[in-house]
Design an enzyme around this catalytic site. Structure first.
Site, PDB file in Angstrom:
ATOM      1  N   HIS A   1       0.833  -1.203   0.000  1.00 35.16           N
ATOM      2  CA  HIS A   1       0.000   0.000   0.000  1.00 35.16           C
ATOM      3  C   HIS A   1       0.875   1.263   0.000  1.00 35.16           C
ATOM      4  CE1 HIS A   1      -3.666   2.306   1.160  1.00 35.16           C
ATOM      5  NE2 HIS A   1      -2.775   3.072   1.779  1.00 35.16           N
ATOM      6  N   GLU A   2       1.859   1.315   0.875  1.00 36.55           N
ATOM      7  CA  GLU A   2       2.721   2.506   0.967  1.00 36.55           C
ATOM      8  C   GLU A   2       3.589   2.662  -0.282  1.00 36.55           C
ATOM      9  OE1 GLU A   2       2.251   4.780   3.061  1.00 36.55           O
ATOM     10  OE2 GLU A   2       0.858   3.629   4.290  1.00 36.55           O
TER      11      GLU A   2
ATOM     12  N   HIS B   1       1.630   4.304  -2.915  1.00 36.96           N
ATOM     13  CA  HIS B   1       1.515   5.762  -2.760  1.00 36.96           C
ATOM     14  C   HIS B   1       2.725   6.452  -3.401  1.00 36.96           C
ATOM     15  CE1 HIS B   1      -2.101   6.282  -0.454  1.00 36.96           C
ATOM     16  NE2 HIS B   1      -1.670   5.691   0.645  1.00 36.96           N
TER      17      HIS B   1
ATOM     18  N   GLU C   1      -6.450   6.540  -1.630  1.00 38.88           N
ATOM     19  CA  GLU C   1      -6.425   5.351  -0.765  1.00 38.88           C
ATOM     20  C   GLU C   1      -6.891   4.102  -1.515  1.00 38.88           C
ATOM     21  OE1 GLU C   1      -5.114   4.859   2.115  1.00 38.88           O
ATOM     22  OE2 GLU C   1      -4.420   6.905   1.886  1.00 38.88           O
TER      23      GLU C   1
HETATM   24 ZN    ZN Z   1      -2.648   5.101   2.250  1.00 38.10          ZN
END
Ligand code: ZN
Length: 260
Positions: A127-128, A131, A192
């Protein structure tokens, strides 16, 4: 003088709005970003150096090595394997993780400890990493700067502030690229969901069970930082819709996972 500042501000805003729409090559989404990609590495490095001055950053030992092993494996199969990736642990009892532009990723000790299973921690890191790949930090900062420019512009237009104050506000807006900004600004819901999706694709391609992404958000909802909800949830809105979306595409994620 007043008109000069006003005209300059409007010119900057107009130029930024027209010149800074870019199409993300991974998601195909149009993003408003005033920071050129060539500056991501320098900004991330600068912000990470700032974090290292103010927080107990750990780069060696078992915890950091685990985060680095998982992070490197996912980054290597991401769409941007050549970013200046760096993975660190921050030795604080906080349930959080974040990514800076250019591929600097930090996971807090409590978060690492909370997920002893590599698949679960890989869901956090995928997830990171997403980003950073998708330039969400640069996008978020661009939006914040544009808002502050527009606010200053409005102040100039109505003559609400003295020249000195306006200049100060403008300087603050343009100098907003501090580490705190990147770390504390919550991403938009759209970002997100993008990071959830791309992150789960990445973790599966790297050989981690994508079903752990669903488990991560379910478990996170039940956890606390002291008496507070996890810090991760204050910057990462979690809801059942988000979990449902991951479950809805699980067969796609599993197909990447089973290829290995
Ligand atoms: Zn996030």
């Amino acid at each position: 003088m007043k008109n000069t500042i006003k005209n300059t501000l409007f010119a900057v805003v107009a130029l930024a709005l027209t010149a800074c729409m870019t199409t993300n090559e991974v998601t195909g989404r149009s993003q408003f970003i005033i920071i050129p990609p060539s500056q991501d590495a320098a900004l991330g490095l600068e912000a990470m150096q700032e974090v290292k001055k103010t927080s107990p950053v750990v780069t060696t030992g078992p915890l950091a090595e685990r985060v680095q092993r998982i992070g490197k494996r996912i980054a290597a199969i991401s769409d941007k394997p050549d970013l200046a990736w760096e993975f660190v642990v921050i030795d604080e009892p906080v349930l959080n993780a974040w990514a800076l532009p250019g591929g600097k990723v930090a996971v807090y000790r409590k978060m690492v400890d909370a997920f002893p299973n590599d698949d679960d921690l890989a869901a956090v890191m995928g997830h990171e990493i997403s980003h950073a790949v998708l330039r969400h930090g640069a996008e978020q900062m661009s939006r914040a700067q544009m808002q502050s420019l527009i606010l200053v512009g409005a102040g100039v237009a109505v003559g609400a502030a003295t020249e000195d104050e306006k200049t100060t506000q403008l300087a603050v807006g343009l100098a907003g690229l501090a580490a705190a900004g990147f770390v504390q600004l919550p991403h938009s819901r759209k970002m997100e969901l993008e990071a959830d999706h791309i992150g789960t694709v990445y973790m599966a391609k790297a050989g981690y069970d994508p079903r752990a992404a669903v488990r991560l958000w379910q478990k996170m909802k039940t956890m606390k930082d002291g008496n507070q909800p996890p810090t991760f949830l204050s910057t990462h809105p979690s809801d059942d819709n988000r979990i449902a979306r991951l479950e809805g595409r699980m067969s796609e994620y599993l197909s990447y996972y089973q290829v290995r």
